[in-house]
Design an enzyme around this catalytic site. Sequence first.
Site, PDB file in Angstrom:
ATOM      1  N   ARG A  90       0.818  -1.211   0.000  1.00 32.69           N
ATOM      2  CA  ARG A  90       0.000   0.000   0.000  1.00 32.69           C
ATOM      3  C   ARG A  90       0.850   1.258   0.000  1.00 32.69           C
ATOM      4  NH1 ARG A  90      -2.927   0.573   5.399  1.00 32.69           N
ATOM      5  NH2 ARG A  90      -4.569  -0.808   4.683  1.00 32.69           N
ATOM      6  N   TYR A  91       1.989   1.197   0.696  1.00 35.97           N
ATOM      7  CA  TYR A  91       2.894   2.337   0.764  1.00 35.97           C
ATOM      8  C   TYR A  91       4.123   2.006  -0.077  1.00 35.97           C
ATOM      9  CZ  TYR A  91       0.185   3.143   5.068  1.00 35.97           C
ATOM     10  OH  TYR A  91      -0.809   3.323   5.983  1.00 35.97           O
ATOM     11  N   ARG A  94       7.195   0.147   1.951  1.00 37.18           N
ATOM     12  CA  ARG A  94       7.065  -1.064   2.755  1.00 37.18           C
ATOM     13  C   ARG A  94       5.932  -1.937   2.256  1.00 37.18           C
ATOM     14  NH1 ARG A  94       5.251   3.598   4.828  1.00 37.18           N
ATOM     15  NH2 ARG A  94       3.697   3.685   6.478  1.00 37.18           N
ATOM     16  N   CYS A 103      -3.047 -18.467  13.384  1.00 35.90           N
ATOM     17  CA  CYS A 103      -2.531 -17.785  14.570  1.00 35.90           C
ATOM     18  C   CYS A 103      -2.587 -18.768  15.736  1.00 35.90           C
ATOM     19  CB  CYS A 103      -3.395 -16.573  14.916  1.00 35.90           C
ATOM     20  SG  CYS A 103      -3.345 -15.262  13.676  1.00 35.90           S
ATOM     21  N   CYS A 107      -8.163 -13.535  17.962  1.00 37.48           N
ATOM     22  CA  CYS A 107      -8.727 -12.391  18.663  1.00 37.48           C
ATOM     23  C   CYS A 107     -10.120 -12.139  18.108  1.00 37.48           C
ATOM     24  CB  CYS A 107      -7.839 -11.169  18.452  1.00 37.48           C
ATOM     25  SG  CYS A 107      -6.125 -11.475  18.934  1.00 37.48           S
ATOM     26  N   CYS A 110     -10.387  -9.274  15.479  1.00 38.97           N
ATOM     27  CA  CYS A 110      -9.376  -9.249  14.410  1.00 38.97           C
ATOM     28  C   CYS A 110      -9.921  -8.647  13.120  1.00 38.97           C
ATOM     29  CB  CYS A 110      -8.901 -10.672  14.133  1.00 38.97           C
ATOM     30  SG  CYS A 110      -7.714 -10.767  12.777  1.00 38.97           S
ATOM     31  N   ARG A 112      -8.640  -9.154  10.257  1.00 42.08           N
ATOM     32  CA  ARG A 112      -8.511 -10.151   9.185  1.00 42.08           C
ATOM     33  C   ARG A 112      -9.279 -11.419   9.533  1.00 42.08           C
ATOM     34  NH1 ARG A 112      -2.682  -8.868   8.624  1.00 42.08           N
ATOM     35  NH2 ARG A 112      -2.583  -7.157   7.116  1.00 42.08           N
ATOM     36  N   ASP A 271     -11.013  -1.471  13.999  1.00 42.95           N
ATOM     37  CA  ASP A 271     -11.398  -1.535  12.587  1.00 42.95           C
ATOM     38  C   ASP A 271     -12.840  -2.028  12.439  1.00 42.95           C
ATOM     39  OD1 ASP A 271      -8.983  -0.710  11.288  1.00 42.95           O
ATOM     40  OD2 ASP A 271      -8.079  -2.621  11.863  1.00 42.95           O
ATOM     41  N   ASP A 308      -7.004   3.187  10.747  1.00 44.20           N
ATOM     42  CA  ASP A 308      -6.707   2.654   9.423  1.00 44.20           C
ATOM     43  C   ASP A 308      -7.950   2.949   8.589  1.00 44.20           C
ATOM     44  OD1 ASP A 308      -5.365   1.248   7.394  1.00 44.20           O
ATOM     45  OD2 ASP A 308      -4.529  -0.127   8.883  1.00 44.20           O
ATOM     46  N   LYS A 315      -3.095   4.395   7.172  1.00 43.43           N
ATOM     47  CA  LYS A 315      -3.261   4.722   8.595  1.00 43.43           C
ATOM     48  C   LYS A 315      -2.939   6.192   8.817  1.00 43.43           C
ATOM     49  CE  LYS A 315      -1.601   0.239  10.246  1.00 43.43           C
ATOM     50  NZ  LYS A 315      -1.216  -0.265   8.903  1.00 43.43           N
TER      51      LYS A 315
END
Length: 342
Positions: A90-91, A94, A103, A107, A110, A112, A271, A308, A315
Site C-alpha cells: 500500500r505504501y 514497505r 494464529c 482475537c 481481528c 482479518r 477496525d 486505518d 493509517k
Amino acid sequence: MDSGRRTTIRTAGDLAREGLAADPAIEAVAARYAIAVTPHVLDLIDRADPADPLARQYVPDARELTTMPEERADPIGDDTHSPVKGIVHRYPDRALLKPAHACAVYCRFCFRREMVGPGGEALDAAELACALDYIRATPTIREVILTGGDPLVLSARRLGDLVRDIAAIEHVDWIRLHTRIPVADPARVTDELVGALKADKAVWVAVHVNHANEMSADARAACAKLVDAGIPLVGQTVLLKGVNDDAATLDTLFRTLVKNRIKPYYLHHGDLAPGTAHFRTTIAQGQTLMRELRATLSGLAQPVYVLDIPGGAGKVPVGPNYLADEGTVEDPRGRRHSYSSN
Ligand SMILES: *Cc1c(COP(=O)(O)O)cnc(C)c1O
C-alpha cells in the site's frame, strides 16, 4: 514446557467444558469465525471475573453474529493492494508479506477475521517464491513486514530461511514481524526461534498486547529473550471497549510495556471488522483517553492513536490535536495558551 500439557481450545464444546462460554449461540459463532485459546492464555483468565480482559479478547460472544452495515470483510482494503498472493503493498517503501494464515490465538476483534483461521492455507513454496520475486523486483520496498496470520507460527527452520531470503535482498533495509506469540504462547519463543530471526539486516518485532494481564512472567521472559538477542520490540494495542478503554488500564499497560523494553507504537482505533461493534469506542472517546495519558504519562510510554482508513487509504493519526484556534495551543489539561510561530 507447560503449554505442552494441554492443547489449545478450538471448539464451543471445549469452551463450555472450561466453563467459559455456555451460550448455545457460540456454536453459530464458531461456525463462522475461528476459535483458539492457548493453555497459556487459559491459565491467565480469571473465571470468577465476568469482565476478564483476556476472556473478552479470545472467548467468542453471541454479539459477533451481528454484522453492522458499515462493517466489511476486508476493512482496511488489503485486497485492493495485493499485487501477488501473500503481499499487500500500500505504501511505496514497505510491503506486508503474509506467509501464514493461522494464529496461535484468534482475537475476537481481528480485522482479518474473514481471512485467517486453521483452514486457511499458508503460502506454498511456489507462491512464496513469487512473493519474494515481487519484493526483489520492486526496489522502492525498503521494509518487509511479516504478518498474517502470525509469522511466529512457522517453524524456526522455515522462518529462518524466510528471514535470510528477505535480508539478502539488497534494497530491503530492515524486516519487521507482527506477532501475538510472545504473549499468547510464550513457550514457542525458544532459542531456536530467536536464532531464526538473526540476519544481516535489522529485525524489529511488534508485539500485540492489549492489557497488562497479558504480560505474564512467561510472556515477559519471552519478550526479554527477543530484546536480549538484539531485536527491538514495539507494542501494538487495539483500543477495545470493555478491555482497555479507560485511562488507568492503558496507563498500566503502556508502563508495563516500557518496563519490559517494549516501546508503545500504535493504539489502533477498532477496525470495522464484521461482528465487532461491541468492541468499538468512538474516536472522541479515544481522543479523550489520549489527552488523559498526555497529562500524566511519560512520552516514552505514549503510542500514536491511529485509524486505518476503511477501504485501504492508509493509517493516519487521529489526534487529539492540541493546536486550537489561530495562535492558540491547548495544554494536556485543556487550558489555552497563546503561541505565535512566525
Ligand atoms: C499497517 C500497514 C503497514 C505498516 O504501517 P506502519 O505505519 O509503517 O506501521 C504497511 N502496509 C500495510 C498494507 C499496512 O496495513
